[in-house]
Write a protein that holds these residues in place. Structure first.
Motif, PDB file in Angstrom:
ATOM      1  N   ARG A 359     -71.569 103.836  59.674  1.00 35.37           N
ATOM      2  CA  ARG A 359     -71.921 102.599  58.973  1.00 35.37           C
ATOM      3  C   ARG A 359     -71.383 102.646  57.547  1.00 35.37           C
ATOM      4  N   LEU A 360     -70.802 101.548  57.105  1.00 33.34           N
ATOM      5  CA  LEU A 360     -70.288 101.459  55.734  1.00 33.34           C
ATOM      6  C   LEU A 360     -71.035 100.392  54.957  1.00 33.34           C
ATOM      7  N   SER A 361     -71.419 100.730  53.733  1.00 30.05           N
ATOM      8  CA  SER A 361     -71.881  99.717  52.786  1.00 30.05           C
ATOM      9  C   SER A 361     -70.725  99.577  51.804  1.00 30.05           C
ATOM     10  N   VAL A 362     -69.966  98.492  51.952  1.00 29.87           N
ATOM     11  CA  VAL A 362     -68.753  98.342  51.146  1.00 29.87           C
ATOM     12  C   VAL A 362     -69.159  97.853  49.756  1.00 29.87           C
ATOM     13  N   GLY A 363     -68.789  98.621  48.755  1.00 28.73           N
ATOM     14  CA  GLY A 363     -69.172  98.319  47.374  1.00 28.73           C
ATOM     15  C   GLY A 363     -68.214  97.351  46.702  1.00 28.73           C
ATOM     16  N   ILE A 364     -68.258  97.334  45.376  1.00 27.00           N
ATOM     17  CA  ILE A 364     -67.459  96.339  44.649  1.00 27.00           C
ATOM     18  C   ILE A 364     -66.322  96.996  43.861  1.00 27.00           C
ATOM     19  N   GLU A 365     -65.885  98.186  44.336  1.00 29.82           N
ATOM     20  CA  GLU A 365     -64.714  98.811  43.737  1.00 29.82           C
ATOM     21  C   GLU A 365     -63.460  98.019  44.142  1.00 29.82           C
ATOM     22  N   ASP A 366     -62.278  98.499  43.752  1.00 28.60           N
ATOM     23  CA  ASP A 366     -61.041  97.853  44.176  1.00 28.60           C
ATOM     24  C   ASP A 366     -60.840  98.103  45.678  1.00 28.60           C
ATOM     25  N   ALA A 367     -60.612  97.020  46.433  1.00 27.44           N
ATOM     26  CA  ALA A 367     -60.511  97.147  47.896  1.00 27.44           C
ATOM     27  C   ALA A 367     -59.365  98.061  48.307  1.00 27.44           C
ATOM     28  N   ASP A 368     -58.270  98.078  47.532  1.00 27.90           N
ATOM     29  CA  ASP A 368     -57.127  98.937  47.892  1.00 27.90           C
ATOM     30  C   ASP A 368     -57.542 100.413  47.873  1.00 27.90           C
ATOM     31  N   ASP A 369     -58.347 100.780  46.878  1.00 25.86           N
ATOM     32  CA  ASP A 369     -58.812 102.174  46.794  1.00 25.86           C
ATOM     33  C   ASP A 369     -59.729 102.507  47.969  1.00 25.86           C
ATOM     34  N   LEU A 370     -60.557 101.542  48.350  1.00 28.32           N
ATOM     35  CA  LEU A 370     -61.477 101.786  49.475  1.00 28.32           C
ATOM     36  C   LEU A 370     -60.684 101.986  50.768  1.00 28.32           C
ATOM     37  N   ILE A 371     -59.669 101.157  50.959  1.00 26.90           N
ATOM     38  CA  ILE A 371     -58.876 101.256  52.187  1.00 26.90           C
ATOM     39  C   ILE A 371     -58.070 102.569  52.191  1.00 26.90           C
ATOM     40  N   ALA A 372     -57.544 102.947  51.038  1.00 30.17           N
ATOM     41  CA  ALA A 372     -56.802 104.217  50.953  1.00 30.17           C
ATOM     42  C   ALA A 372     -57.733 105.393  51.273  1.00 30.17           C
ATOM     43  N   ASP A 373     -58.979 105.293  50.838  1.00 31.54           N
ATOM     44  CA  ASP A 373     -59.939 106.372  51.122  1.00 31.54           C
ATOM     45  C   ASP A 373     -60.205 106.462  52.626  1.00 31.54           C
TER      46      ASP A 373
END
Ligand code: P1T
Length: 379
Positions: A359-373
């Motif tokens: 399960r992911l709680s997607v935060g409000i960081e930059d989406a590109d960084d989240l996807i790269a992670d």
């Protein structure tokens, strides 16, 4: 007043003492009386506290209700709702729900003679088929935790009204930014304010909002009599959190969409659970009752391998592996061993909470960084 103004001003007054724009943290347990009963509306902080009152008014405002109540945790808020019932009463509850709520129902209140039916609630006729003369409450989470099922609140409300049953909706995942259950016919809306309302992963708190005065009186009585209230410092923090709820939620939804679409196109991912997909079985209901689709996503990798799921959550660097959700920072979780471990394996697997579910709680960081992670963690 529109929602984006209510989050900032709803139910708020400048402090009567000095005009403070933010309510002061009234860090006091008691209030001076000139003569017994001679006070300014506050006697003892389990019963009332000015900082908590300001927060309770904000809860009522953002949920389009009349009365708000703040508790020491989300579970304390649900506990107060079930205390409206008596031995022999029955509750129809969502079968896919937060593991702690399931534990409270089955391990605490069943011992007091309350009977719970856990069912899929996508079909209101099915819910109605469980109603009998002892049924007093329908309890729904939507979107559900962690499978993101969507339940039609209006359809449930018509079953509840027809049979004179209370309808309670746990609105933790959606928040009032996305859906307002009282407007759709629910009697009680509940939050783990620990999550999006607080928004910064620094407070544990619960909320209830109702419109009906008699129901509010019973709940205020239980709140005071049982005493699971939150303190003034925490009240202040959640009140501050609510002021940015609409801005945060907009970004949670934008990032949630990007992450969900990325996962759906990933060759190693078997299934992604997110109500924004047209292929989601209740997408049409979600579109009708929600403004957007939120930042909560669950997914399973191909092969449904427990060890692979653990490897992925351990590898994430920006997503922190942790219980909870709804903060500005992205979190990942493994429901089977964490948030839903208190539900027996055969019960949780029936609703899709398999060993490989993440399960992911997607935060409000930059989406590109989240996807790269995610890219580096899934491999
Ligand atoms: O943790 P607490 O504030 O007591 O709230 C309980 C609760 C109630 N309802 C829902 C939908 C929830 O998600 C929660 C708490 N959930 C987590 C801690 C979690 O990680 O899912």
């Amino acid at each position: 007043m529109k929602f984006n103004t209510k989050t900032i001003h709803g139910g708020q007054e400048h402090d009567p003492a000095y005009g403070a724009v933010m309510p002061p943290i009234y860090q006091t347990s008691t209030y001076a009386q000139t003569t017994p009963g001679g006070h300014k509306g506050f006697e003892y902080s389990r019963t009332h506290n000015p900082t908590r009152k300001a927060l309770e008014n904000a809860f009522a405002s953002i949920e389009n209700g009349t009365y708000g109540l703040a508790f020491a945790s989300g579970l304390a808020a649900i506990d107060a709702v079930i205390k409206l019932l008596k031995p022999g009463d029955e509750v129809i509850s969502t079968n896919d729900l937060y593991g702690g709520t399931y534990r409270l129902f089955t391990k605490v209140f069943e011992d007091f003679g309350v009977k719970f039916h856990f069912i899929g609630m996508e079909n209101a006729d099915k819910v109605e088929s469980y109603v009998n003369e002892n049924t007093k409450l329908i309890w729904a989470e939507t979107p559900t935790n962690p499978m993101m099922n969507i339940i039609d609140i209006k359809a449930l409300a018509s079953v509840a009204k027809k049979h004179d049953i209370l309808l309670g909706v746990d609105n933790t995942f959606a928040t009032p930014y996305l859906q307002q259950p009282l407007d759709l016919g629910a009697d009680i809306v509940m939050h783990s304010a620990t999550k999006y309302l607080g928004g910064h992963s620094d407070v544990v708190m619960g909320a209830l909002v109702v419109k009906d005065e008699a129901l509010a009186d019973r709940l205020y009585f239980i709140q005071n009599a049982s005493g699971a209230v939150c303190g003034p410092q925490d009240s202040f923090l959640v009140l501050r959190g609510i002021k940015t709820l609409h801005v945060r939620m907009q970004r949670h939804c934008e990032n949630g969409k990007k992450v969900a679409e990325y996962l759906a196109n990933h060759p190693k991912i078997e299934k992604v659970y997110w109500p924004g997909f047209e292929s989601h079985p209740n997408h049409e209901v979600a579109k009708a009752q929600m403004k957007d689709f939120g930042g909560m996503i669950s997914f399973v990798t191909k092969g449904n391998d427990y060890d692979e799921a653990i490897r992925i959550v351990e590898n994430m660097k920006i997503f922190t592996l942790a219980e909870s959700l709804g903060g500005v920072e992205s979190l990942s979780g493994h429901p089977a061993s964490m948030t839903h471990a208190s539900i027996p394996k055969e019960e949780r697997e029936k609703t899709g909470v398999v060993d490989a579910l993440i399960r992911l709680s997607v935060g409000i960081e930059d989406a590109d960084d989240l996807i790269a992670d995610l890219e580096q963690a899934i491999g």
